[in-house]
Design a protein around this motif. Structure first.
Motif, PDB file in Angstrom:
ATOM      1  N   MET A 197      34.539  42.066  39.862  1.00 46.76           N
ATOM      2  CA  MET A 197      35.508  42.300  38.791  1.00 46.76           C
ATOM      3  C   MET A 197      35.181  41.426  37.576  1.00 46.76           C
ATOM      4  O   MET A 197      34.778  40.279  37.727  1.00 46.76           O
ATOM      5  CB  MET A 197      36.898  41.930  39.314  1.00 46.76           C
ATOM      6  CG  MET A 197      38.023  42.232  38.368  1.00 46.76           C
ATOM      7  SD  MET A 197      38.587  40.800  37.446  1.00 46.76           S
ATOM      8  CE  MET A 197      39.770  40.089  38.541  1.00 46.76           C
ATOM      9  N   TRP A 199      37.034  39.868  34.622  1.00 45.89           N
ATOM     10  CA  TRP A 199      38.381  39.595  34.105  1.00 45.89           C
ATOM     11  C   TRP A 199      38.384  39.655  32.580  1.00 45.89           C
ATOM     12  O   TRP A 199      37.386  39.314  31.947  1.00 45.89           O
ATOM     13  CB  TRP A 199      38.868  38.233  34.625  1.00 45.89           C
ATOM     14  CG  TRP A 199      40.204  37.830  34.102  1.00 45.89           C
ATOM     15  CD1 TRP A 199      40.502  36.734  33.351  1.00 45.89           C
ATOM     16  CD2 TRP A 199      41.452  38.529  34.301  1.00 45.89           C
ATOM     17  NE1 TRP A 199      41.849  36.709  33.066  1.00 45.89           N
ATOM     18  CE2 TRP A 199      42.451  37.800  33.634  1.00 45.89           C
ATOM     19  CE3 TRP A 199      41.817  39.714  34.959  1.00 45.89           C
ATOM     20  CZ2 TRP A 199      43.797  38.198  33.599  1.00 45.89           C
ATOM     21  CZ3 TRP A 199      43.155  40.118  34.927  1.00 45.89           C
ATOM     22  CH2 TRP A 199      44.117  39.356  34.257  1.00 45.89           C
ATOM     23  N   ARG A 321      49.899  30.391  31.052  1.00 40.93           N
ATOM     24  CA  ARG A 321      48.472  30.537  31.344  1.00 40.93           C
ATOM     25  C   ARG A 321      47.758  29.581  30.394  1.00 40.93           C
ATOM     26  O   ARG A 321      48.328  29.186  29.382  1.00 40.93           O
ATOM     27  CB  ARG A 321      47.992  31.971  31.080  1.00 40.93           C
ATOM     28  CG  ARG A 321      48.620  33.030  31.949  1.00 40.93           C
ATOM     29  CD  ARG A 321      48.010  34.381  31.663  1.00 40.93           C
ATOM     30  NE  ARG A 321      46.631  34.433  32.091  1.00 40.93           N
ATOM     31  CZ  ARG A 321      46.237  34.931  33.271  1.00 40.93           C
ATOM     32  NH1 ARG A 321      47.100  35.445  34.099  1.00 40.93           N
ATOM     33  NH2 ARG A 321      44.964  34.942  33.598  1.00 40.93           N
ATOM     34  N   GLN A 389      47.121  38.783  45.378  1.00 44.45           N
ATOM     35  CA  GLN A 389      45.841  39.234  44.840  1.00 44.45           C
ATOM     36  C   GLN A 389      44.927  39.414  46.042  1.00 44.45           C
ATOM     37  O   GLN A 389      44.881  38.547  46.916  1.00 44.45           O
ATOM     38  CB  GLN A 389      45.287  38.167  43.893  1.00 44.45           C
ATOM     39  CG  GLN A 389      44.118  38.624  43.056  1.00 44.45           C
ATOM     40  CD  GLN A 389      43.508  37.462  42.281  1.00 44.45           C
ATOM     41  OE1 GLN A 389      43.515  36.329  42.748  1.00 44.45           O
ATOM     42  NE2 GLN A 389      42.970  37.738  41.110  1.00 44.45           N
ATOM     43  N   TRP A 398      45.590  43.891  43.067  1.00 43.81           N
ATOM     44  CA  TRP A 398      46.876  43.235  43.304  1.00 43.81           C
ATOM     45  C   TRP A 398      47.668  44.157  44.219  1.00 43.81           C
ATOM     46  O   TRP A 398      47.616  45.388  44.052  1.00 43.81           O
ATOM     47  CB  TRP A 398      47.633  43.004  41.992  1.00 43.81           C
ATOM     48  CG  TRP A 398      47.104  41.836  41.228  1.00 43.81           C
ATOM     49  CD1 TRP A 398      46.124  41.858  40.285  1.00 43.81           C
ATOM     50  CD2 TRP A 398      47.515  40.469  41.357  1.00 43.81           C
ATOM     51  NE1 TRP A 398      45.890  40.589  39.809  1.00 43.81           N
ATOM     52  CE2 TRP A 398      46.735  39.718  40.455  1.00 43.81           C
ATOM     53  CE3 TRP A 398      48.456  39.800  42.147  1.00 43.81           C
ATOM     54  CZ2 TRP A 398      46.878  38.339  40.307  1.00 43.81           C
ATOM     55  CZ3 TRP A 398      48.598  38.423  42.000  1.00 43.81           C
ATOM     56  CH2 TRP A 398      47.813  37.705  41.088  1.00 43.81           C
ATOM     57  N   MET A 472      47.060  33.055  44.983  1.00 42.25           N
ATOM     58  CA  MET A 472      46.088  34.125  44.683  1.00 42.25           C
ATOM     59  C   MET A 472      44.854  33.961  45.585  1.00 42.25           C
ATOM     60  O   MET A 472      44.877  33.198  46.531  1.00 42.25           O
ATOM     61  CB  MET A 472      45.698  34.054  43.213  1.00 42.25           C
ATOM     62  CG  MET A 472      46.903  34.168  42.328  1.00 42.25           C
ATOM     63  SD  MET A 472      46.615  33.864  40.590  1.00 42.25           S
ATOM     64  CE  MET A 472      45.170  34.772  40.186  1.00 42.25           C
ATOM     65  N   GLU A 479      50.222  32.666  39.819  1.00 46.20           N
ATOM     66  CA  GLU A 479      50.531  32.919  38.403  1.00 46.20           C
ATOM     67  C   GLU A 479      51.908  33.542  38.247  1.00 46.20           C
ATOM     68  O   GLU A 479      52.467  34.100  39.190  1.00 46.20           O
ATOM     69  CB  GLU A 479      49.481  33.870  37.807  1.00 46.20           C
ATOM     70  CG  GLU A 479      48.107  33.240  37.687  1.00 46.20           C
ATOM     71  CD  GLU A 479      47.043  34.224  37.221  1.00 46.20           C
ATOM     72  OE1 GLU A 479      47.292  35.445  37.220  1.00 46.20           O
ATOM     73  OE2 GLU A 479      45.948  33.762  36.852  1.00 46.20           O
ATOM     74  N   HIS A 549      47.235  43.755  35.432  1.00 45.14           N
ATOM     75  CA  HIS A 549      47.724  43.662  36.807  1.00 45.14           C
ATOM     76  C   HIS A 549      48.231  45.014  37.304  1.00 45.14           C
ATOM     77  O   HIS A 549      47.965  45.415  38.435  1.00 45.14           O
ATOM     78  CB  HIS A 549      48.816  42.585  36.924  1.00 45.14           C
ATOM     79  CG  HIS A 549      48.276  41.199  36.856  1.00 45.14           C
ATOM     80  ND1 HIS A 549      49.051  40.076  36.902  1.00 45.14           N
ATOM     81  CD2 HIS A 549      46.991  40.751  36.745  1.00 45.14           C
ATOM     82  CE1 HIS A 549      48.287  38.992  36.828  1.00 45.14           C
ATOM     83  NE2 HIS A 549      47.031  39.386  36.711  1.00 45.14           N
ATOM     84  N   MET A 552      45.459  47.073  38.187  1.00 45.89           N
ATOM     85  CA  MET A 552      44.838  46.686  39.467  1.00 45.89           C
ATOM     86  C   MET A 552      45.790  46.923  40.643  1.00 45.89           C
ATOM     87  O   MET A 552      45.566  46.412  41.739  1.00 45.89           O
ATOM     88  CB  MET A 552      44.427  45.208  39.402  1.00 45.89           C
ATOM     89  CG  MET A 552      43.329  44.939  38.388  1.00 45.89           C
ATOM     90  SD  MET A 552      43.308  43.211  37.864  1.00 45.89           S
ATOM     91  CE  MET A 552      42.343  42.472  39.151  1.00 45.89           C
TER      92      MET A 552
HETATM   93  O1  ASC Z   1      44.039  39.207  38.033  1.00 44.80           O
HETATM   94  C1  ASC Z   1      43.564  38.164  37.608  1.00 44.80           C
HETATM   95  O2  ASC Z   1      42.254  37.818  37.692  1.00 44.80           O
HETATM   96  C2  ASC Z   1      42.098  36.546  37.056  1.00 44.80           C
HETATM   97  C3  ASC Z   1      41.481  35.578  37.992  1.00 44.80           C
HETATM   98  O3  ASC Z   1      42.170  35.547  39.202  1.00 44.80           O
HETATM   99  C4  ASC Z   1      40.056  35.935  38.300  1.00 44.80           C
HETATM  100  O4  ASC Z   1      39.251  35.663  37.220  1.00 44.80           O
HETATM  101  C5  ASC Z   1      43.458  36.165  36.672  1.00 44.80           C
HETATM  102  O5  ASC Z   1      43.784  35.041  36.117  1.00 44.80           O
HETATM  103  C6  ASC Z   1      44.291  37.144  36.972  1.00 44.80           C
HETATM  104  O6  ASC Z   1      45.584  37.147  36.699  1.00 44.80           O
END
Ligand code: ASC
Length: 597
Positions: A197, A199, A321, A389, A398, A472, A479, A549, A552
């Motif tokens: 993946m 991100w 974040r 996750q 997710w 996660m 998060e 999210h 996903m």
């Molecule tokens: O879905 C996600 O992927 C990234 C991390 O988990 C992988 O880079 C992140 O912060 C999310 O919220």
């Protein structure tokens, strides 16, 4: 660019009787006692266009040549009609009216694969729905990640004509907040569903009413890493200035349609009185700043009682974040001062992104205004939704109770109404997760499955949902997720740390004055309890409002009373299994063969 009306056309009263009567018969909409509602009619065309939201040219999804799209303004009880034409050449489109309950019109909720088929290029779909409650709302795309591509705008509902808000203000200012990436949304989508993946990372800019500044600052004096922006004011990325007059009270409406960012809003030297959240009045409270998560809206009152010879900073920074995006800045301009007179003190500093205790103090302190509807004291059904996750064959997903949502090609509403049992999994997804699940560590078995089952409720039953957060895939990370429910407001009964335990936590739930909302957060490693009455026939998405999210799989589908849903417009059905049903019920006429003479 085609020129179409972007101003609402308000029908004169005599026409209304006819229109309203035809609406009642066709759409099951009831009249408000106060009199006839107005019809607010809009004609929109959605298309990609070149735009520079943060001074860097890119493409955005615009409506009638505007970004953000036109603001809808109506009174409670009015009927909003949006004739939406898809001018995108290669993509479908839908629009969701975030916070509007869609009572009697579940097919107008604007969720692709859930309430309707995507509108094909060149086609027009007419959204027709009642806005039944005054408040600050917005609308946005709900297919793929079209919200991230800029498909959004404001929807403001004033009280019914002749009725007043329960607080006084002289004027109002409307702010729609979003976040912006330079990478195209298609590239983002492909990255998220690739192995490994990729991100999307943090946004390049935060936008206020679609305007931000990348690589420069309008307050460079206080930010040594950026140069002063040289803007004349007419640019697409010139800040949206808040013009005010001294010694007045302003209502500032703030809604967040961010794809990812949790934001904090503050105005230098001015305190905020919070009066509304998600279209519901709250017990007014004073705050130096507010946190606002994607999908939420607030109204705050400010009094312009500071020195009238100065201007003041408005600052919107990232929280929850890693703040890799500079705050969005603009100016509260006390007229008749010039806008270019920069404030004398530095912009308010965004609180530490990781100070979740501070975030919780703000969020836990929101209560319903006196006289608000109270929740039923007992629930009929309680479901537990664990957010994790996960991995699936090397893809990152997710999941909710270990099921990652993959939407089917036939919209649920149509599939259920027509009894198409093969259109989606008829087994409901799990209602709980293993009691011994360790939320403080990465999932022991990270594998998940995809699914498209539905949680079905009896019409009118009271449902509790306990949203449970967890670690996660990476150690020591959990998060924030803002969850949004379609078709309903819910009461937020409470929040807590760790795993929800009925024995300990039940008695802490607030049944006295819980706020009514349509979006609520779960904090890292915590739980959030909500209650709603499943009394709105339809199929409704409930999902994390973070766009990547949801993409996903972070969502679930609720349904209630679908047998009570009226005539679904044919255009909402013309795809997947329901398209076949339409054709089978109305087969093409045989063309008679020509006989040889
Ligand atoms: O879905 C996600 O992927 C990234 C991390 O988990 C992988 O880079 C992140 O912060 C999310 O919220």
């Amino acid at each position: 660019m085609a020129k179409v009306a972007d101003k609402p056309f308000v029908f004169p009263k005599p026409f209304l009787v006819f229109f309203v009567l035809s609406m009642i018969s066709g759409f099951g909409i009831t009249l408000s006692e106060a009199g006839f509602p107005k019809i607010r009619h809009y004609k929109w065309e959605v298309e990609y266009m070149f735009w520079s939201p943060d001074c860097v040219e890119n493409i955005v999804m615009g409506i009638n040549g505007q970004f953000p799209g036109p603001t809808i303004r109506a009174n409670a009880g009015d009927i909003v009609v949006v004739e939406l034409t898809n001018k995108l050449h290669t993509e479908g489109v839908v629009i969701h009216w975030h916070g509007i309950l869609q009572r009697g019109t579940p097919w107008a909720d604007g969720t692709a694969s859930i309430s309707q088929c995507a509108i094909n290029p060149g086609e027009t779909f007419t959204y027709r729905f009642v806005v039944d409650k005054a408040g600050t709302y917005f609308y946005h795309g709900h297919l793929g990640m079209q919200r991230s591509a800029g498909l959004y705008g404001s929807l403001i509902v004033d009280p019914e004509e002749g009725k007043n808000e329960p607080f006084h203000y002289d004027e109002e200012i409307n702010l729609l907040l979003s976040d912006w990436w330079h990478q195209s949304v298609h590239k983002q989508e492909v990255g998220l569903s690739s192995k490994p993946m990729r991100w999307i990372g943090e946004p390049q800019s935060i936008l206020i009413n679609g305007r931000g500044q990348f690589n420069c600052s309008i307050a460079a004096k206080y930010n040594k890493s950026l140069t002063q922006c040289e803007l004349k004011g007419g640019e697409q990325c010139a800040p949206f200035v808040l013009h005010v007059r001294p010694n007045k009270t302003y209502r500032i409406r703030i809604a967040s349609t961010t794809a990812l960012a949790s934001l904090n809003f503050a105005i230098g030297s001015h305190r905020l009185i919070v009066v509304e959240a998600d279209g519901n009045y709250v017990q007014p409270f004073l705050a130096s700043d507010i946190d606002i998560y994607s999908g939420e809206s607030y109204s705050v009152l400010i009094t312009t009682n500071q020195s009238p010879s100065e201007n003041y900073w408005v600052s919107i920074g990232v929280r929850a974040r890693q703040p890799k995006t500079p705050p969005a800045l603009t100016v509260l301009n006390y007229l008749p001062n010039s806008v270019s007179k920069l404030p004398i003190s530095p912009p308010p500093e965004t609180p530490d992104w990781e100070d979740f205790d501070r975030s919780k103090r703000f969020t836990y302190g929101i209560f319903a205004a006196m006289g608000s509807p109270k929740p039923p004291v007992r629930y009929n059904r309680r479901i537990f939704l664990l957010n994790t996750q996960n991995q699936m064959n090397g893809f990152v997903k997710w999941s909710i109770n270990n099921v990652s949502l993959a939407l089917p090609p036939t919209p649920y509403l149509a599939a259920m109404r027509f009894g198409l049992h093969t259109a989606f999994d008829q087994n409901p997804p799990p209602e709980r997760f293993p009691v011994d699940y360790d939320i403080f560590n990465p999932p022991q078995n990270p594998n998940t499955i995809t699914g498209n089952g539905v949680y079905r409720f009896n019409l009118g039953e009271t449902v509790d949902v306990i949203l449970q957060n967890a670690n996660m895939l990476k150690d020591n990370t959990s998060e924030i997720h803002p969850w949004h429910l379609h078709g309903h407001d819910f009461w937020v009964l409470g929040y807590g740390e760790g795993k929800f335990s009925a024995a300990v936590d039940e008695k802490k739930l607030n049944l006295k004055n819980p706020p009514l909302r349509n979006t609520v957060v779960i904090f890292p490693y915590g739980w959030t309890a909500i209650r709603f009455v499943a009394d709105n026939p339809g199929v409704w998405a409930f999902h994390c409002h973070i766009e990547p999210h949801l993409h996903m799989g972070m969502g679930v589908v609720f349904a209630e009373g679908v047998h009570k849903v009226g005539m679904i417009p044919t255009k909402a059905l013309a795809c997947g299994g329901t398209a076949k049903t339409l054709i089978n019920n109305n087969p093409p006429k045989k063309i008679p063969r020509k006989r040889n003479p």
